[in-house]
Design an enzyme around this catalytic site. Structure first.
Site, short mmCIF file in Angstrom:
data_model
loop_
_atom_site.label_atom_id
_atom_site.label_comp_id
_atom_site.label_asym_id
_atom_site.label_seq_id
_atom_site.Cartn_x
_atom_site.Cartn_y
_atom_site.Cartn_z
N SER A 111 -63.75 19.42 49.80
CA SER A 111 -62.57 19.42 50.66
C SER A 111 -61.21 18.73 49.95
O SER A 111 -61.47 18.73 48.91
CB SER A 111 -62.95 18.31 52.21
OG SER A 111 -63.01 17.10 51.29
N LYS A 112 -60.37 18.76 50.70
CA LYS A 112 -58.89 18.54 50.08
C LYS A 112 -59.01 17.31 49.30
O LYS A 112 -58.36 17.17 48.24
CB LYS A 112 -58.03 18.42 51.37
CG LYS A 112 -57.68 19.58 51.72
CD LYS A 112 -56.58 20.14 51.55
CE LYS A 112 -55.85 21.50 51.62
NZ LYS A 112 -56.30 22.36 50.91
N ARG A 113 -59.85 16.21 49.52
CA ARG A 113 -59.90 15.09 48.89
C ARG A 113 -60.49 15.38 47.46
O ARG A 113 -60.36 14.26 46.79
CB ARG A 113 -60.48 13.72 49.82
CG ARG A 113 -61.97 13.94 49.73
CD ARG A 113 -62.64 13.10 50.89
NE ARG A 113 -63.91 13.53 51.25
CZ ARG A 113 -64.89 13.29 50.75
NH1 ARG A 113 -64.96 12.08 49.69
NH2 ARG A 113 -66.34 13.59 51.02
N HIS A 114 -61.16 16.27 47.21
CA HIS A 114 -61.74 16.54 45.98
C HIS A 114 -60.70 17.28 44.99
O HIS A 114 -60.85 17.83 44.11
CB HIS A 114 -62.90 17.53 46.27
CG HIS A 114 -64.00 16.72 46.85
ND1 HIS A 114 -64.53 16.94 47.88
CD2 HIS A 114 -64.90 15.35 46.57
CE1 HIS A 114 -65.45 16.18 48.47
NE2 HIS A 114 -65.49 15.34 47.61
N GLY A 115 -59.57 17.33 45.59
CA GLY A 115 -58.55 18.05 44.69
C GLY A 115 -58.12 19.57 45.37
O GLY A 115 -58.79 19.91 46.40
#
Ligand code: GLU
Length: 481
Positions: A245-249
């Protein structure tokens, strides 16, 4: 051309995710190695979530990746007649029926099932309505959905090309909806009707759809078509095995573009997420992948995404890229950073290519490339504070730079060879090490402690700028004392 036909069928509800890009890639590799036809289909029947801007973005991303399709794009929103036609045929053959249960009735039954910890399955309330009963329900003004009549027992087997046979108990597949009361098809129905009518031979898609496949097979059997072959490619997970997801870049192709990845690197990287060519080879061109691609070599288990590996691979492609193509790909990043403005005249383009040649060795992305190139365009920079301590604050540095500047000024030909020869001569004459001369010079003309060869930088900057920067540094050093 062989009769092999595949389709990539994104839903325009967001940007193209790397998972989607990989599905597209596997379809492409498979169909190109079979000499077949690649169909692009836009699954835009979810009217609430589909957006025209996402269609444009999807298509831009596919073009950027260089994934060219042979047919389409077809739009599901333009094929409602086809879905209605097939549903009507199933009704006429008594393989489907109209269901008048209200949303409230069904919600109540669903809640009851949940209360008992059971999976809700449609109980078949409208399965055998008489024409008279239907008529009176219609008169009440009730809307109707169309449901497929599914078998109560037995199993439906998905003969998956990657995972082998996967069986589903028909008991667990209720009479599901194929056409909603507003006339829109459900995903399962639209998808398989398209696959059948478009003569798709191989459906290659994400694992999350595996549970939909038995329903699609039941539709296909009811419709009386030959089944396509199915393959479900494993998920891509984050390093901590959670959903990516977004928090992984960056996760979408557009974001990878913005972060300065080259399409060939991204393709190479995602190809290896769940597939391997067999040997230890890691760097592969699209042609090489096509040559060695088989579905049997696709893993059954999830692939773990590793951004460091992708960056490493991108660095490799940056180093190996054709200089002309690299300049073209890098130019927007130079513009974004304010290094290049307006149209670039021929000599500006030439300079850009030389600068890139000097700095590409260490850059892993085009953003890093533009960063490494900054001082070739901008003379105002801060000196690296560590460098100031190490190189500028040494006794006699201002004097040393002054000597060097004087010597440089007297050079008639100012290039890599002449400046290097000059530094050697000064080093010998003064008894100072070559490094002692180089370190403060580098800091003076670039603000940094590392980078490409000093004399290459000097040649590119030219005499005037080199000397101006040296003089500025002398002033700075003297102001420190
Ligand atoms: N439109 C579906 C999706 O984006 C894919 C459907 C399919 O490949 O069957 O997930």
């Amino acid at each position: 051309m062989s009769n092999v036909r595949v389709r990539f069928a994104p839903s325009p509800t967001g940007e193209l995710h790397i998972g989607g890009a990989r599905t597209a890639l596997f379809n492409l590799l498979f169909v190109r190695s079979a000499g077949g036809t690649f169909v692009l289909r836009i699954d835009d029947t979810d009217l609430e979530r589909s957006r025209a801007e996402y269609i444009d973005k999807l298509i831009d991303s596919l073009h950027w990746l260089g994934f060219e399709w042979d047919e389409g794009p077809y739009y599901q929103s333009g094929r409602i007649k086809e879905y209605t036609g097939e549903a009507e045929r199933l009704l006429a053959e008594n393989k489907a029926y109209r269901c008048y249960c209200s949303v409230e009735d069904l919600a109540r039954a669903r809640d009851a099932a949940r209360g008992e910890n059971k999976t809700f399955l449609y109980p078949g309330t409208c399965r055998n309505l008489t024409p008279a009963a239907e008529e009176s329900l219609r008169k009440e003004g009730r809307g109707a959905v169309i449901r497929l009549r599914t078998p109560d027992h037995g199993t439906t087997v998905v003969d998956d090309q990657i995972r082998g046979e996967v069986s589903f108990e028909n008991e667990m597949l209720d009479d599901f909806i194929i056409l909603k009361s507003n006339g829109q098809p459900t995903y399962n129905f639209a998808s398989i009707v398209d696959d059948l009518q478009m003569k798709i031979t191989d459906v290659i898609r994400a694992e999350e759809h595996l549970s939909n496949t038995p329903r699609q097979i039941l539709c296909a059997l009811a419709l009386g078509y030959e089944l396509p072959r199915f393959s479900h490619v494993p998920m891509i997970l984050a390093p901590d095995r959670s959903k990516l997801s977004k928090r992984h870049g960056a996760t979408s192709v557009e974001e990878f573009y913005n972060e300065g990845y080259l399409p060939e690197a991204l393709i190479n990287y995602i190809a290896l997420l769940g597939w391997s060519p067999g040997e230890d080879r890691e760097i592969l061109s699209l042609e090489e992948m096509i040559e060695s691609f088989t579905l049997q070599r696709v893993n059954k288990t999830a692939a773990i995404y590793d951004v460091a590996k992708l960056a490493w691979m991108n660095g490799h492609y940056i180093r190996e890229y054709d200089p002309e193509k690299l300049a073209e790909a890098a130019l927007p990043f130079f513009r974004k950073r304010g290094l290049v403005e307006g149209d670039l005249p021929a000599e500006g383009y030439d300079y850009l290519k030389k600068v890139i040649a000097a700095v590409r060795e260490r850059a892993r992305t085009l953003v890093e490339l533009a960063d490494a190139a900054e001082y070739f365009y901008i003379g105002r920079f801060e000196y690296d504070p560590k460098g100031v301590k190490k190189a500028f604050q040494k006794e006699g540095t201002a004097e040393l730079l002054r000597t060097l500047t004087g010597e440089l000024r007297s050079l008639e030909t100012f290039n890599m060879e002449s400046t290097e020869a000059l530094y050697h001569a000064v080093s010998e004459r003064s008894g100072l090490s070559f490094g002692r001369l180089i370190q403060p010079t580098r800091l003076a003309i670039t603000g940094r402690m590392g980078g490409p060869g000093l004399f290459e930088i000097m040649e590119l900057l030219g005499k005037e700028k080199t000397i101006a920067r040296m003089e500025k540094a002398i002033g700075y050093i003297e102001s420190l004392n």
